[in-house]
Design a protein around this motif. Structure first.
Motif, PDB file in Angstrom:
ATOM      1  N   LEU A  70       0.829  -1.208   0.000  1.00  0.00           N
ATOM      2  CA  LEU A  70       0.000   0.000   0.000  1.00  0.00           C
ATOM      3  C   LEU A  70       0.864   1.259   0.000  1.00  0.00           C
ATOM      4  O   LEU A  70       0.566   2.231  -0.706  1.00  0.00           O
ATOM      5  N   ASP A  71       1.946   1.235   0.768  1.00  0.00           N
ATOM      6  CA  ASP A  71       2.862   2.374   0.778  1.00  0.00           C
ATOM      7  C   ASP A  71       3.526   2.544  -0.586  1.00  0.00           C
ATOM      8  O   ASP A  71       3.714   3.670  -1.069  1.00  0.00           O
ATOM      9  N   TYR A  72       3.887   1.418  -1.194  1.00  0.00           N
ATOM     10  CA  TYR A  72       4.537   1.465  -2.506  1.00  0.00           C
ATOM     11  C   TYR A  72       3.615   2.088  -3.550  1.00  0.00           C
ATOM     12  O   TYR A  72       4.060   2.890  -4.382  1.00  0.00           O
ATOM     13  N   LYS A  73       2.330   1.729  -3.526  1.00  0.00           N
ATOM     14  CA  LYS A  73       1.382   2.308  -4.483  1.00  0.00           C
ATOM     15  C   LYS A  73       1.367   3.829  -4.375  1.00  0.00           C
ATOM     16  O   LYS A  73       1.341   4.538  -5.389  1.00  0.00           O
ATOM     17  N   GLU A  74       1.390   4.340  -3.146  1.00  0.00           N
ATOM     18  CA  GLU A  74       1.402   5.793  -2.953  1.00  0.00           C
ATOM     19  C   GLU A  74       2.726   6.399  -3.413  1.00  0.00           C
ATOM     20  O   GLU A  74       2.748   7.436  -4.081  1.00  0.00           O
ATOM     21  N   ASN A  75       3.819   5.751  -3.064  1.00  0.00           N
ATOM     22  CA  ASN A  75       5.127   6.268  -3.460  1.00  0.00           C
ATOM     23  C   ASN A  75       5.312   6.238  -4.971  1.00  0.00           C
ATOM     24  O   ASN A  75       5.965   7.113  -5.546  1.00  0.00           O
ATOM     25  N   TYR A  76       4.716   5.233  -5.612  1.00  0.00           N
ATOM     26  CA  TYR A  76       4.828   5.149  -7.068  1.00  0.00           C
ATOM     27  C   TYR A  76       4.264   6.412  -7.715  1.00  0.00           C
ATOM     28  O   TYR A  76       4.843   6.961  -8.655  1.00  0.00           O
ATOM     29  N   MET A  77       3.141   6.878  -7.201  1.00  0.00           N
ATOM     30  CA  MET A  77       2.532   8.078  -7.765  1.00  0.00           C
ATOM     31  C   MET A  77       3.393   9.313  -7.503  1.00  0.00           C
ATOM     32  O   MET A  77       3.388  10.257  -8.292  1.00  0.00           O
ATOM     33  N   ARG A  78       4.159   9.309  -6.419  1.00  0.00           N
ATOM     34  CA  ARG A  78       5.065  10.428  -6.134  1.00  0.00           C
ATOM     35  C   ARG A  78       6.156  10.537  -7.194  1.00  0.00           C
ATOM     36  O   ARG A  78       6.591  11.641  -7.537  1.00  0.00           O
ATOM     37  N   ILE A  80       6.042   9.122 -10.344  1.00  0.00           N
ATOM     38  CA  ILE A  80       5.575   8.751 -11.677  1.00  0.00           C
ATOM     39  C   ILE A  80       6.148   9.664 -12.762  1.00  0.00           C
ATOM     40  O   ILE A  80       6.262   9.276 -13.926  1.00  0.00           O
ATOM     41  N   GLY A  81       6.567  10.857 -12.376  1.00  0.00           N
ATOM     42  CA  GLY A  81       7.151  11.776 -13.343  1.00  0.00           C
ATOM     43  C   GLY A  81       8.454  11.285 -13.946  1.00  0.00           C
ATOM     44  O   GLY A  81       8.893  11.790 -14.987  1.00  0.00           O
ATOM     45  N   SER A  82       9.082  10.284 -13.305  1.00  0.00           N
ATOM     46  CA  SER A  82      10.320   9.718 -13.846  1.00  0.00           C
ATOM     47  C   SER A  82      10.060   8.748 -14.994  1.00  0.00           C
ATOM     48  O   SER A  82      10.995   8.355 -15.697  1.00  0.00           O
ATOM     49  N   THR A  83       8.802   8.343 -15.171  1.00  0.00           N
ATOM     50  CA  THR A  83       8.453   7.391 -16.227  1.00  0.00           C
ATOM     51  C   THR A  83       8.380   8.104 -17.572  1.00  0.00           C
ATOM     52  O   THR A  83       7.827   9.194 -17.679  1.00  0.00           O
ATOM     53  N   LYS A  84       8.930   7.454 -18.592  1.00  0.00           N
ATOM     54  CA  LYS A  84       8.953   8.044 -19.935  1.00  0.00           C
ATOM     55  C   LYS A  84       8.347   7.072 -20.942  1.00  0.00           C
ATOM     56  O   LYS A  84       8.518   5.857 -20.826  1.00  0.00           O
ATOM     57  N   LEU A  85       7.660   7.613 -21.913  1.00  0.00           N
ATOM     58  CA  LEU A  85       7.110   6.792 -22.989  1.00  0.00           C
ATOM     59  C   LEU A  85       8.252   6.326 -23.883  1.00  0.00           C
ATOM     60  O   LEU A  85       9.112   7.117 -24.278  1.00  0.00           O
ATOM     61  N   LEU A  86       8.262   5.039 -24.202  1.00  0.00           N
ATOM     62  CA  LEU A  86       9.326   4.511 -25.049  1.00  0.00           C
ATOM     63  C   LEU A  86       9.113   4.912 -26.513  1.00  0.00           C
ATOM     64  O   LEU A  86       7.973   5.099 -26.960  1.00  0.00           O
ATOM     65  N   PRO A  87      10.204   5.052 -27.261  1.00  0.00           N
ATOM     66  CA  PRO A  87      10.090   5.448 -28.672  1.00  0.00           C
ATOM     67  C   PRO A  87       9.186   4.504 -29.461  1.00  0.00           C
ATOM     68  O   PRO A  87       9.268   3.285 -29.315  1.00  0.00           O
ATOM     69  N   LYS A  88       8.325   5.081 -30.264  1.00  0.00           N
ATOM     70  CA  LYS A  88       7.427   4.377 -31.182  1.00  0.00           C
ATOM     71  C   LYS A  88       6.285   3.634 -30.496  1.00  0.00           C
ATOM     72  O   LYS A  88       5.517   2.936 -31.169  1.00  0.00           O
TER      73      LYS A  88
END
Length: 220
Positions: A70-78, A80-88
């Protein structure tokens, strides 16, 4: 005839390695455990967050796992800005959608976080189903999540292709009886992927369209 495609999410459609590491690291450190380094994360990529917690800190009691999740789910949203869409990735989904192929995501992250990632890149509308960690008792490399996704799309398992970047994705797809396409955009060593004998290995997700075109042309 391939009528649908089941995609993994992390490192198949999006580059989320740093988001996962940061969220897991923050979760464990907040409870007084050691953090998570990249090497530890890579060793369990494609498996569940519980597998990562156990690998990073074997002393964690099982009864604490739900709290950590449950803590991880919240931290993931903190982070999430580090996630990038992969090319194509977007172009691939658009091309497959234009061919009226049904699509789903199968991931070992929570469905909530998976949907949030898809929504953040305006990709959610491409998918008829999102199967997350909480949706099956068994997870990749078990075929159960693939089976659930195919059922949600209303397709036979022989009519889908499974696309993913880990050995667990390939193993799950093969166990389900689907066509398997391994994409080498993740951090899983290639030898681990090849050990599972994927039907196809590609360097960029855009090649999925070509493979499906070739497979379906043989059925015409």
């Amino acid at each position: 005839m391939i009528k649908g495609v089941v995609f993994d999410l992390d490192n198949t459609l999006v580059d989320s390695v740093e988001t996962i590491r940061q969220a897991a690291d923050a979760t464990l450190r907040s409870k007084g455990f050691r953090g998570v380094d990249l090497e530890t994360l890579v060793s369990v990529m494609g498996l569940t967050i519980f597998d990562l917690f156990r690998r990073a800190e074997p002393a964690i009691e099982e009864e604490r796992m739900k709290e950590l999740f449950l803590d991880y789910k919240e931290n993931y949203m903190r982070f999430i800005g580090s996630t990038k869409l992969l090319p194509k990735a977007r172009e691939t989904l658009e091309a497959l959608s234009a061919k009226n192929l049904k699509m789903a995501v199968v991931t070992t992250k929570s469905r909530y976080n998976a949907v949030k990632v898809l929504e953040s890149f305006d990709l959610a509308h491409y998918f008829g189903a999102v199967v997350g960690f909480e949706d099956t008792d068994n997870h990749k490399p078990s075929p159960d999540p693939i089976i659930k996704a195919a059922s949600a799309l209303g397709l036979d398992l022989g009519a889908i292709a499974v696309v993913g970047d880990t050995d667990a994705d390939v193993a799950a797809g093969k166990a389900a009886g689907a066509v398997t396409i391994a994409v080498t955009t993740g951090v899983t060593p290639i030898h681990k992927i090849l050990e599972k004998r994927p039907d196809y290995v590609i360097g960029n997700i855009i090649e999925v369209e070509r493979i499906i075109n070739d497979l379906n042309s043989r059925q015409d």
